[in-house]
Design a protein around this motif. Structure first.
Motif, PDB file in Angstrom:
ATOM      1  N   ALA A  13     -13.887  72.759 -92.179  1.00  0.00           N
ATOM      2  CA  ALA A  13     -12.918  73.800 -92.529  1.00  0.00           C
ATOM      3  C   ALA A  13     -12.915  74.966 -91.547  1.00  0.00           C
ATOM      4  O   ALA A  13     -11.939  75.707 -91.467  1.00  0.00           O
ATOM      5  CB  ALA A  13     -13.194  74.322 -93.939  1.00  0.00           C
ATOM      6  N   LYS A  14     -13.971  75.137 -90.783  1.00  0.00           N
ATOM      7  CA  LYS A  14     -14.065  76.257 -89.840  1.00  0.00           C
ATOM      8  C   LYS A  14     -13.930  75.815 -88.381  1.00  0.00           C
ATOM      9  O   LYS A  14     -14.062  76.635 -87.473  1.00  0.00           O
ATOM     10  CB  LYS A  14     -15.386  76.988 -90.033  1.00  0.00           C
ATOM     11  CG  LYS A  14     -15.485  77.661 -91.391  1.00  0.00           C
ATOM     12  CD  LYS A  14     -16.693  78.546 -91.465  1.00  0.00           C
ATOM     13  CE  LYS A  14     -16.838  79.146 -92.832  1.00  0.00           C
ATOM     14  NZ  LYS A  14     -16.083  80.345 -93.033  1.00  0.00           N
ATOM     15  N   ALA A  15     -13.654  74.546 -88.158  1.00  0.00           N
ATOM     16  CA  ALA A  15     -13.547  74.037 -86.785  1.00  0.00           C
ATOM     17  C   ALA A  15     -12.341  74.654 -86.087  1.00  0.00           C
ATOM     18  O   ALA A  15     -11.227  74.604 -86.608  1.00  0.00           O
ATOM     19  CB  ALA A  15     -13.428  72.521 -86.792  1.00  0.00           C
ATOM     20  N   PRO A  16     -12.540  75.261 -84.908  1.00  0.00           N
ATOM     21  CA  PRO A  16     -11.419  75.844 -84.170  1.00  0.00           C
ATOM     22  C   PRO A  16     -10.545  74.744 -83.574  1.00  0.00           C
ATOM     23  O   PRO A  16     -11.044  73.689 -83.187  1.00  0.00           O
ATOM     24  CB  PRO A  16     -12.103  76.656 -83.074  1.00  0.00           C
ATOM     25  CG  PRO A  16     -13.410  75.966 -82.862  1.00  0.00           C
ATOM     26  CD  PRO A  16     -13.808  75.422 -84.208  1.00  0.00           C
ATOM     27  N   ARG A  17      -9.266  74.984 -83.525  1.00  0.00           N
ATOM     28  CA  ARG A  17      -8.345  74.013 -82.926  1.00  0.00           C
ATOM     29  C   ARG A  17      -8.259  74.218 -81.424  1.00  0.00           C
ATOM     30  O   ARG A  17      -8.294  75.336 -80.938  1.00  0.00           O
ATOM     31  CB  ARG A  17      -6.960  74.149 -83.551  1.00  0.00           C
ATOM     32  CG  ARG A  17      -6.975  73.758 -85.010  1.00  0.00           C
ATOM     33  CD  ARG A  17      -5.608  73.796 -85.590  1.00  0.00           C
ATOM     34  NE  ARG A  17      -5.673  73.517 -87.019  1.00  0.00           N
ATOM     35  CZ  ARG A  17      -4.642  73.172 -87.734  1.00  0.00           C
ATOM     36  NH1 ARG A  17      -3.445  73.061 -87.176  1.00  0.00           N
ATOM     37  NH2 ARG A  17      -4.769  72.931 -89.015  1.00  0.00           N
ATOM     38  N   GLY A  18      -8.171  73.099 -80.710  1.00  0.00           N
ATOM     39  CA  GLY A  18      -7.979  73.154 -79.271  1.00  0.00           C
ATOM     40  C   GLY A  18      -9.196  73.571 -78.471  1.00  0.00           C
ATOM     41  O   GLY A  18      -9.058  73.953 -77.316  1.00  0.00           O
TER      42      GLY A  18
END
Length: 108
Positions: free
Chosen positions: A25-30
């Protein structure tokens, strides 16, 4: 599945090294990131659903074959796409027994 030039650049700059996992849920995109969880379901010949205590994400390993089984706990390194719903493009996978698999993505 989004195959943008930006995502290709992120993946080319990232290695298959495994950093400390972050919650789905906290994984940054890109950005390069490591996730860990349980394989909930095989969705295709080159994708599966990974679940941790915070969420679920589809992990894409194509055009490589899947090296996982439902119920297995794994750690994956790669990047989360910008699209919705985001898909995690895996560069590497570590199985519970320590074996590691590296994935190559050729989007020519």
């Amino acid at each position: 599945m989004i195959r943008s030039a930006a995502m290709a650049a992120v993946l080319l700059s990232a290695s298959a090294a495994f950093a400390l996992p972050v919650p789905i849920a906290k994984a940054p995109r890109g950005q390069p990131v490591t996730l860990s969880g349980k394989v909930m379901r095989i969705t295709d010949t080159d994708a599966f659903r990974l679940k941790d205590e915070t969420g679920v994400v589809t992990v894409y390993v194509g055009p490589n074959d899947l090296p996982v089984e439902v119920g297995e706990t794994v750690t994956v390194s790669g990047a989360l796409e910008e699209g919705f719903p985001p898909e995690f493009i895996a560069l590497g996978l570590r199985r519970a027994d320590g074996r590691e698999v590296t994935f190559r993505h050729d989007w020519g």
